[in-house]
Design a protein around this motif. Structure first.
Motif, PDB file in Angstrom:
ATOM      1  N   LEU A 102       0.821  -1.188   0.390  1.00 24.07           N
ATOM      2  CA  LEU A 102       0.032   0.349   0.242  1.00 24.07           C
ATOM      3  C   LEU A 102       1.116   1.598  -0.216  1.00 24.07           C
ATOM      4  O   LEU A 102       0.596   2.070  -0.544  1.00 24.07           O
ATOM      5  N   ILE A 103       2.168   1.809   0.634  1.00 29.75           N
ATOM      6  CA  ILE A 103       2.867   2.302   1.027  1.00 29.75           C
ATOM      7  C   ILE A 103       3.518   2.517  -0.421  1.00 29.75           C
ATOM      8  O   ILE A 103       3.803   3.514  -0.659  1.00 29.75           O
ATOM      9  N   ALA A 104       3.931   1.554  -0.880  1.00 27.61           N
ATOM     10  CA  ALA A 104       4.233   1.491  -2.901  1.00 27.61           C
ATOM     11  C   ALA A 104       3.741   2.154  -3.966  1.00 27.61           C
ATOM     12  O   ALA A 104       3.883   2.508  -4.419  1.00 27.61           O
ATOM     13  N   LYS A 105       2.381   1.529  -3.232  1.00 26.39           N
ATOM     14  CA  LYS A 105       1.224   1.823  -4.329  1.00 26.39           C
ATOM     15  C   LYS A 105       1.242   3.691  -4.699  1.00 26.39           C
ATOM     16  O   LYS A 105       1.000   4.211  -5.022  1.00 26.39           O
ATOM     17  N   GLU A 106       0.729   4.288  -2.994  1.00 24.39           N
ATOM     18  CA  GLU A 106       0.200   5.187  -2.630  1.00 24.39           C
ATOM     19  C   GLU A 106       1.932   6.700  -3.514  1.00 24.39           C
ATOM     20  O   GLU A 106       1.881   7.037  -4.063  1.00 24.39           O
ATOM     21  N   ARG A 107       2.801   5.973  -2.799  1.00 27.44           N
ATOM     22  CA  ARG A 107       4.369   6.685  -3.225  1.00 27.44           C
ATOM     23  C   ARG A 107       4.010   6.003  -5.386  1.00 27.44           C
ATOM     24  O   ARG A 107       4.385   7.888  -5.562  1.00 27.44           O
ATOM     25  N   ALA A 108       3.542   5.664  -5.632  1.00 25.73           N
ATOM     26  CA  ALA A 108       3.832   5.296  -7.263  1.00 25.73           C
ATOM     27  C   ALA A 108       2.909   6.364  -7.493  1.00 25.73           C
ATOM     28  O   ALA A 108       3.425   6.634  -8.845  1.00 25.73           O
TER      29      ALA A 108
END
Length: 345
Positions: free
Chosen positions: A139-145
């Protein structure tokens, strides 16, 4: 289970010592609590990978322990041990947060079953924690992307807007009307592409452009920048809500730019008229129809200007895997149709 620390709550000292020896042979580190009160103190101190909780205790029952810790029972697997033949006790324990239960019996099957169930409970808990961690990281990676993508689209839109402003400045310096017209057409095309990137970081659909909002903004801007002070042109837009991929939005934006610009510049020699822009989403295909009540135009007519506009319209329709149809019987009507298979509406 190597290095797993167990809180063993049971008021039978002999059985507790036997359980500690057996569980230790299977790699468990066991801390004994002889009552619910002592078990609660140890549990609150933390550091346990699982709890083995007996039902009948001198000061209370294991159900009282579960009731006291409440939602914390979800943070550590609790294995409920009961000698009661009443199945309702086990059901109540499970509803109160226990991960599993084992029936206490006088035969030799109890401890092998206890070890097996404990192994499974601890492993399942570890897997669940690993999955929750992976989900959080994803989720963190998705939000960052998504943040990086939005920032990229924002920067691209701003850069294209800067290029458009530079062309607008250049228009003021050229001396011939033909050169001004070419630069204005170029500026409009850049505006169409910049609008796609602007839409990408404001759209409610990830990675897709809200086509109706994008086209409405684009066409209003074209009307403001292309129409002369002497012209009285009414714009009528009927746009179905539709989401498309950025490449489709670019193609449709360029088509709309060319057709609306041509209508404003060439369709109304008397300086007054009306342009209709209609976007329709049907079950299998979508259509963008641009119509005016001007003097009419056909692709076979001699091009006014550079003729690049017609080539761009055909090229964009090819990118859409769509078709463009012209009708000049009353004014000019141009229909662009493309498949909606796999698209969002």
């Amino acid at each position: 289970m190597a290095n797993a620390k167990i809180l063993y709550i049971d008021d039978d000292p002999a059985l507790s010592r036997l359980a500690e020896r057996i569980l230790s042979r299977h790699g468990y580190l066991v801390q004994h609590a002889p009552s619910v009160a002592a078990g609660l103190v140890s549990f609150e101190a933390g550091g346990f990978d699982a709890v083995v909780l007996d039902h009948y205790l001198q000061d209370s029952t294991g159900l009282h322990f579960l009731e006291t810790i409440g939602e914390k029972a979800r943070t550590v697997p609790i294995l409920y041990v009961t000698g009661s033949s009443d199945a309702q006790v086990a059901i109540t324990a499970l509803r109160s947060g226990a991960a599993d239960y084992v029936m206490k019996s006088p035969n030799e099957d109890f401890f092998p079953l206890l070890v097996s169930t404990l192994d499974q409970a601890v492993e399942n808990h570890r897997l669940r924690l690993a999955k929750e961690l992976a989900d959080r990281q994803l989720l963190i990676a998705k939000e960052r992307a998504e943040l990086l993508l939005a920032e990229m689209n924002h920067r691209i839109a701003n850069s294209l807007a800067l290029v458009s402003a530079m062309i607008r400045m250049q228009i003021q310096t050229v001396s011939t009307e033909e050169s001004k017209a070419v630069l204005m057409e170029t500026q409009s095309r850049i505006t169409a592409i910049a609008g796609v990137h602007r839409s990408l970081y404001t759209s409610e659909s990830d990675g897709e452009v809200e086509l109706d909002v994008y086209l409405r903004s684009l066409i209003n801007e074209l009307l403001t920048t292309t129409r002369t002070k002497e012209q009285q042109i009414e714009m009528v837009m009927e746009l179905d809500r539709m989401f498309v991929t950025p490449d489709k939005a670019v193609s449709l934006g360029v088509i709309a730019t060319e057709l609306v610009t041509n209508a404003i510049k060439y369709a109304f020699p008397n300086r007054a008229g009306r342009i209709w822009v209609t976007l329709k989403a049907e079950p299998q295909q979508a259509t963008l129809v641009i119509r005016d009540n001007g003097i009419g135009f056909s692709p076979s007519d001699r091009a006014q200007g550079t003729g690049l506009g017609s080539k761009l319209i055909n090229a964009m329709a090819t990118r859409l895997e769509g078709k463009v149809a012209y009708d000049a019987s009353e004014g000019t009507l141009v229909t662009t149709a493309w498949s909606l298979q796999g698209a969002s509406t």
